[in-house]
Design an enzyme around this catalytic site. Structure first.
Site, PDB file in Angstrom:
ATOM      1  N   LYS A 196      -3.346   5.453 -37.041  1.00  0.00           N
ATOM      2  CA  LYS A 196      -4.509   4.786 -36.477  1.00  0.00           C
ATOM      3  C   LYS A 196      -5.775   5.493 -36.955  1.00  0.00           C
ATOM      4  O   LYS A 196      -5.863   6.724 -36.913  1.00  0.00           O
ATOM      5  CB  LYS A 196      -4.421   4.824 -34.944  1.00  0.00           C
ATOM      6  CG  LYS A 196      -5.327   3.851 -34.222  1.00  0.00           C
ATOM      7  CD  LYS A 196      -4.929   3.807 -32.750  1.00  0.00           C
ATOM      8  CE  LYS A 196      -5.711   2.769 -31.980  1.00  0.00           C
ATOM      9  NZ  LYS A 196      -5.234   2.645 -30.589  1.00  0.00           N
ATOM     10  N   GLU A 224       2.153  -3.838 -16.714  1.00  0.00           N
ATOM     11  CA  GLU A 224       1.444  -4.010 -15.448  1.00  0.00           C
ATOM     12  C   GLU A 224       2.385  -4.346 -14.287  1.00  0.00           C
ATOM     13  O   GLU A 224       2.165  -3.898 -13.153  1.00  0.00           O
ATOM     14  CB  GLU A 224       0.387  -5.104 -15.587  1.00  0.00           C
ATOM     15  CG  GLU A 224      -0.786  -4.725 -16.476  1.00  0.00           C
ATOM     16  CD  GLU A 224      -0.527  -4.947 -17.959  1.00  0.00           C
ATOM     17  OE1 GLU A 224      -1.411  -4.640 -18.767  1.00  0.00           O
ATOM     18  OE2 GLU A 224       0.584  -5.425 -18.302  1.00  0.00           O
ATOM     19  N   ARG A 239      -1.045 -10.513 -14.665  1.00  0.00           N
ATOM     20  CA  ARG A 239       0.332 -10.433 -15.134  1.00  0.00           C
ATOM     21  C   ARG A 239       1.287  -9.938 -14.047  1.00  0.00           C
ATOM     22  O   ARG A 239       2.494 -10.004 -14.202  1.00  0.00           O
ATOM     23  CB  ARG A 239       0.409  -9.496 -16.345  1.00  0.00           C
ATOM     24  CG  ARG A 239      -0.651  -9.766 -17.399  1.00  0.00           C
ATOM     25  CD  ARG A 239      -0.515  -8.868 -18.596  1.00  0.00           C
ATOM     26  NE  ARG A 239       0.388  -9.448 -19.566  1.00  0.00           N
ATOM     27  CZ  ARG A 239       0.763  -8.858 -20.700  1.00  0.00           C
ATOM     28  NH1 ARG A 239       0.328  -7.648 -20.963  1.00  0.00           N
ATOM     29  NH2 ARG A 239       1.572  -9.441 -21.535  1.00  0.00           N
TER      30      ARG A 239
END
Length: 623
Positions: free
Chosen positions: A282, A367, A395
């Protein structure tokens, strides 16, 4: 060279040297462009070569390339003819920061909620099999930035692996991170593998091969060998996937275009579900991002492209105010713990983690698990504070309802980015929570108007032990304090008029606009009382009494009108037989395009001028 790329077909005639030059040019373009507009920089710097290889091997849009998560698709946008649009990236009327079906036929899904692409891929594979198109259309799901920590991804893998006649190519962009380094039990599995002689022999071969690439190879080897602070638990390698019935190809140096291409061509020709494991870094190729241990410049505001330092003056935010108070509360109460879903820094928990590392839990992009784990913590005698973006709590509706509320557990939910978020667009606007939270029996919801009321609301919320509580607030700088004249019941009176024409009910961050609207109306001779309920769910009986004393009630919220606070107040008035007309102002039930918060509020008619106009219209209609 980038200017000559009008579509993926242009890539197929480039030489290896030209591809290397193009990759460097793309990185320069991304840094220059995103530094002007803000956006997701680190994930896209790490996906350059991978994206080039994907578009050389597969024929988009006939072949379907799905991005999970969608914020790693900037390079994909560049290669599909949208370089000119980056001047307006994430700006009103400009390019979305995520794949957008309205922008391009190459964008299949508008995917910014993680861990979903594999389910889309499974469905597409089934559809193409029934339509007899399996041999003519490939399906590729690019999974990265921690998306494999979401349980939904593994539910999909279970189905994909079971269907040998429905080939799906799963490309794992493994940078070991979501926002920060990913965590979880899969890391322990990798650690065990590292102790086996077979693994060490394979690692030595990889080390020798990567060593021939001076700049890229050694860092990648170190990543494979194990970053001690949290290693590679985005995925498990060959053994685990092949036990599931998936062919495994890798690990591949994700910054070696030729190697990635070779792996993808093998996967494309295999005819069955395949995992292609690409190891990337990244922020690769941009020194400030590579040096950023926190999140490799995952998401940036406007920055200096040379140094990577923010150019905007930093001002205290809603998140900062919450973070400060939560750390103070944790110092007072040993039972307070914090939970987040792969977003420790964005939701303001880094200070909490620094002070109390044993009392914070990052569960990954999960979640549903976060909420039910919080329920377990509450059952164990603790008071968990679950910090997530408002849109992501959608969610976990069932878990809030059945796992927390049904058991009357003291769990506090802190919803950052509530209401209109802005630049991240439809998927990130936190406009749904006030519509579905009222369905949860026993829940209490606070919508603070400033830092003072935010910190007071959080303190009140964690004092509740017999049911769930919620504190919601928007993105951005926190406004100046808005003092109350007095308090009636639990309702703050912000402005009082001698006449009783209009009661203006301001929900949370809409208080400033409501006070401005009241002044505009007063200039026209309309008497307006402005109140802030503070706790908007359930409706305070004091608010009903105040409404009964006025000729017109107008509620203003930056949440959905359907089932929102206006609807709740109207119901409370009916239940109390209070026959006062009510006008509810809020966000219409539609998906909102990206733009600055004030631009989106203007678009949906929630400025002070709009509020004043609606009040005048309602008064005129009564005459």
């Amino acid at each position: 060279m980038l200017q000559a790329i009008t579509g993926p077909a242009d890539l197929k005639r480039l030489t290896a040297e030209e591809l290397t030059s193009l990759a460097a040019e793309i990185r320069d373009f991304l840094v220059a462009s995103v530094s002007r507009t803000g956006g997701h920089l680190g994930p896209n710097l790490g996906a350059v070569e991978l994206t080039l290889a994907l578009h050389r091997v597969f024929d988009s849009p006939t072949d379907r390339i799905l991005w999970d998560t969608g914020h790693q698709a900037y390079v994909h946008k560049l290669l599909t003819g949208r370089a000119g649009g980056f001047v307006g990236l994430r700006q009103q009327g400009g390019l979305s920061g995520y794949p957008s079906r309205a922008e391009s036929e190459h964008d299949v899904i508008e995917n910014s909620h993680a861990s979903t692409a594999l389910s889309y891929a499974d469905g597409l594979a089934k559809a193409y099999a029934l339509r007899g198109e399996t041999r003519s259309r490939a399906i590729v799901a690019v999974v990265g930035d921690g998306a494999l920590t979401g349980g939904m991804a593994w539910e999909a893998i279970n189905n994909i692996a079971a269907a040998k006649d429905r080939p799906v190519v799963i490309v794992v962009n493994d940078n070991g991170r979501s926002y920060a380094p990913t965590i979880g039990g899969l890391a322990q599995h990798l650690s065990a593998l590292r102790l086996t002689p077979g693994y060490e022999r394979v690692l030595e071969v990889i080390k020798t091969a990567l060593g021939r690439t001076p700049l890229v190879g050694p860092p990648l080897y170190e990543a494979l060998h194990g970053i001690k602070r949290g290693l590679k638990d985005v995925l498990a390698p060959q053994g685990m996937f092949e036990d599931l019935g998936l062919k495994y190809v890798g690990p591949i140096d994700g910054h070696d275009i030729e190697a990635v291409e070779a792996a993808l061509r093998k996967a494309k020709g295999f005819g069955q579900p395949v995992i292609v494991h690409c190891v990337t870094r990244k922020g690769f190729g941009y020194a400030p991002a590579e040096a950023d241990d926190a999140d490799c410049m995952h998401g940036v505001s406007v920055i200096d492209p040379v140094t990577g330092t923010p150019l905007a003056v930093s001002t205290p935010s809603w998140t900062d105010a919450m973070s400060t108070e939560l750390v103070a509360l944790a110092a007072e109460r040993q039972d307070i713990v914090a939970i987040t879903a792969a977003m420790l820094q964005p939701v303001g928990l880094q200070s909490f983690a620094d002070a109390y590392p044993d009392r914070v839990f990052d569960v990954g992009i999960a979640e549903q698990h976060a909420v039910t784990s919080a329920a377990g913590l509450a059952m164990g005698g603790l008071h968990p504070v679950v910090c997530v973006y408002a849109t992501f709590l959608n969610r976990a509706f069932d878990q809030v309802l059945m796992d927390v509320a049904l058991h009357k557990l003291g769990v506090t939910f802190v919803l950052d980015r509530a209401g209109v978020t802005g630049e991240d667009g439809a998927s990130h606007n936190g406009m749904w929570d006030l519509s579905w939270l009222p369905l949860v029996p026993g829940i209490r919801v606070a919508a603070p108007r400033d830092a003072v009321t935010l910190q007071a609301s959080l303190r009140e919320a964690v004092a509740v032990s017999d049911g769930p509580t919620v504190v919601r607030f928007p993105k951005g700088p926190v406004p100046d304090p808005i003092p109350a004249l007095d308090r009636v019941g639990g309702v703050d009176v912000l402005r009082r008029s001698e006449s009783t024409e209009v009661l203006l009910v301001a929900v949370g961050a809409m208080a400033s606009a409501c006070l401005d609207a009241a002044e505009r109306l007063a200039a026209s001779g309309v008497g307006v009382t402005v109140v802030d309920p503070r706790w908007v769910i359930p409706v305070d009986p004091a608010l009903v009494a105040l409404a009964a004393a006025h000729d017109l009630v107008v509620t203003v919220e930056d949440g959905g009108r359907t089932g929102g606070i206006g609807a709740l107040v109207a119901q409370a008035l009916r239940d109390a037989s209070v026959d006062v007309p009510l006008r509810d102002l809020g966000i219409p039930a539609r998906f909102l395009h990206h733009g600055k918060r004030h631009q989106v509020l203007t678009e949906v008619g929630l400025t002070a001028q709009d509020i004043a106009r609606e009040v005048q219209a309602a008064l005129t209609a009564r005459v």
